[in-house]
Write an enzyme that holds these catalytic residues in place. Structure first.
Site, PDB file in Angstrom:
ATOM      1  N   ASP A 217       2.226   6.037  -5.608  1.00  0.00           N
ATOM      2  CA  ASP A 217       2.958   6.888  -5.529  1.00  0.00           C
ATOM      3  C   ASP A 217       3.844   6.582  -4.319  1.00  0.00           C
ATOM      4  OD1 ASP A 217       2.467  10.346  -5.058  1.00  0.00           O
ATOM      5  OD2 ASP A 217       3.963   9.823  -5.820  1.00  0.00           O
TER       6      ASP A 217
ATOM      7  N   GLU B  70       8.367   4.965  -5.897  1.00  0.00           N
ATOM      8  CA  GLU B  70       7.542   5.027  -6.404  1.00  0.00           C
ATOM      9  C   GLU B  70       6.950   3.656  -7.027  1.00  0.00           C
ATOM     10  OE1 GLU B  70       9.101   7.724  -8.872  1.00  0.00           O
ATOM     11  OE2 GLU B  70       8.354   9.712  -8.130  1.00  0.00           O
TER      12      GLU B  70
ATOM     13  N   ASP C  67       1.662   9.432 -10.675  1.00  0.00           N
ATOM     14  CA  ASP C  67       2.123  10.711 -11.926  1.00  0.00           C
ATOM     15  C   ASP C  67       4.167  11.088 -11.861  1.00  0.00           C
ATOM     16  OD1 ASP C  67       1.980  11.653  -8.056  1.00  0.00           O
ATOM     17  OD2 ASP C  67       3.669  11.621  -9.107  1.00  0.00           O
TER      18      ASP C  67
ATOM     19  N   ASP D 122      -0.362  10.215  -3.035  1.00  0.00           N
ATOM     20  CA  ASP D 122       0.357  11.165  -2.068  1.00  0.00           C
ATOM     21  C   ASP D 122       0.217  11.705  -0.900  1.00  0.00           C
ATOM     22  OD1 ASP D 122       0.993  14.464  -1.767  1.00  0.00           O
ATOM     23  OD2 ASP D 122       2.275  13.191  -3.345  1.00  0.00           O
TER      24      ASP D 122
ATOM     25  N   HIS E 106     -21.071 -20.030  13.842  1.00  0.00           N
ATOM     26  CA  HIS E 106     -21.670 -21.344  13.631  1.00  0.00           C
ATOM     27  C   HIS E 106     -22.149 -21.899  14.838  1.00  0.00           C
ATOM     28  CE1 HIS E 106     -18.808 -24.211  14.122  1.00  0.00           C
ATOM     29  NE2 HIS E 106     -17.954 -23.383  13.381  1.00  0.00           N
TER      30      HIS E 106
ATOM     31  N   GLU F 118     -13.315 -21.027   7.146  1.00  0.00           N
ATOM     32  CA  GLU F 118     -11.995 -21.069   8.374  1.00  0.00           C
ATOM     33  C   GLU F 118     -11.208 -21.240   7.709  1.00  0.00           C
ATOM     34  OE1 GLU F 118     -11.003 -20.154  10.681  1.00  0.00           O
ATOM     35  OE2 GLU F 118     -12.431 -21.445  12.747  1.00  0.00           O
TER      36      GLU F 118
END
Length: 374
Positions: free
Chosen positions: A11, A52, A77, A125, A181, A257
């Site tokens: 929207d 829109e 819409d 919306d 790690h 990474e």
């Protein structure tokens, strides 16, 4: 997680037509109804129709990022946008032609265009209006929620964002234990070492660190799942932890990474000597990337998708994610809703644990940062 089919809800609106304008878009899994990702932004002065279309562009971008190859249904819409994109109405206004063309370039082969009444597009919306309210100073925070279950509910919940003081503590957060790690020879030498490089193994120090981390996790009481980066140092660290916990290891490519391109295998001084301008740009702008490498924005997008997958697959559970320096920084930044440059101010030790939690409305909490496990 892969999605055979997704729904874009989008929207846009302006207060004044033209006037201050914003768009909102979200990507939904139609099977579960869960929101995979969302995006919203204030775009300055524009008409309703332009806003829109901007919402449509954002929604198509989310689909390309998080569900490439999936069948797509677009729900809006805006009768104008739906009918024009479906090819049933002509695009007469020159301001809309260029943006419609840009949208068509993002449209996958399998797409359905669906007009819905406004009440069935309330989540998109709500994103638009939250953005416009924030711009006017009437809303404390934009509704920029990565993986909510209901965006309309999120807007109501903005009244109480304080973690630990909320009325819904019975709804548990998803907790992600981010384990960097163990050490490699590249880690010890402080070399750029990422995707597409040498992919080194853990060294003796790193293997001992992985063992200590596994023992700590066992004493903690375990976790519900273990996922790892595909790179060797993370997989070896995850394997030690998973064996101690009695769990399998899942691989998520989004935890890899950064790809450092031509900087792979070099230290900071060498990079600064050979690519001073490129290094300065990389440190200054999240959009910049090492030569033939990956930008910080690119890493942020894929770690955001990792977050979405974890929250969808393990709501309210605890997940161990074994990964690398930059993805951990990115997920901390996401949790704190901070700007991307903050990643250069975070220090994450090898084999240290960083803990973040997210609630279903997207609010996050950083519980610990770079805790060295003994």
């Amino acid at each position: 997680m892969t999605f055979p089919r997704v729904v874009v809800e989008a929207d846009g609106g302006s207060r004044g037509n033209p006037g201050p304008a914003a768009y909102g878009a979200l990507l939904r899994d139609p099977a579960s109804g869960a929101v995979i990702a969302e995006r919203s932004e204030v775009i300055g002065t524009a008409t309703n129709n332009v806003a829109e279309y901007r919402g449509l562009l954002a929604g198509l971008g989310l689909a390309a990022e998080h569900a490439p190859g999936a069948a797509l249904e677009v729900r809006m819409d805006s009768k104008l946008v739906i009918e024009q994109m479906a090819g049933r109405w002509k695009i007469k206004h020159p301001d809309l032609r260029a943006i419609a063309l840009a949208a068509r370039r993002l449209v996958p082969a399998d797409v359905t265009w669906t007009w819905v009444p406004r009440e069935r597009n309330r989540d998109a919306d709500a994103l638009v209006n939250a953005r416009l309210d924030e711009e006017r100073g009437t809303s404390p925070r934009a509704a920029r929620v990565a993986v909510p279950t209901n965006v309309a509910a999120v807007t109501d919940r903005l009244r109480n964002p304080m973690i630990g003081w909320r009325e819904d503590e019975a709804a548990p957060a998803t907790t992600v234990l981010l384990l960097r790690h163990g050490a490699t020879d590249s880690t010890a030498a402080r070399l750029f070492c990422g995707s597409g490089g040498a992919d080194p193994r853990l060294n003796d120090v790193g293997r001992r660190q992985a063992g200590r981390a596994a023992a700590w996790l066992s004493r903690r009481g375990g976790v519900d799942a273990v996922v790892s980066s595909p790179l060797r140092s993370a997989r070896e660290t995850a394997a030690v932890a998973a064996e101690a916990l009695g769990l399998p290891v899942g691989i998520d490519d989004g935890l890899a990474e950064t790809a450092f391109g031509e900087w792979e295998g070099l230290n900071l001084g060498q990079v600064e000597q050979r690519w001073p301008a490129e290094l300065a740009a990389w440190l200054d702008s999240p959009e910049a990337a090492p030569p033939r490498g990956e930008s910080s924005v690119g890493v942020a997008r894929r770690t955001s998708a990792v977050k979405a997958r974890l929250l969808l697959a393990r709501p309210g559970r605890t997940v161990l994610a074994v990964t690398h320096l930059t993805p951990i920084k990115m997920l901390v930044r996401d949790c704190l809703d901070a700007q991307l440059p903050i990643i250069h101010r975070l220090l994450i030790a090898p084999a240290s644990l960083t803990t973040v939690s997210w609630w279903t409305d997207g609010f996050g909490a950083l519980e610990q940062l770079s805790c060295v496990l003994e």
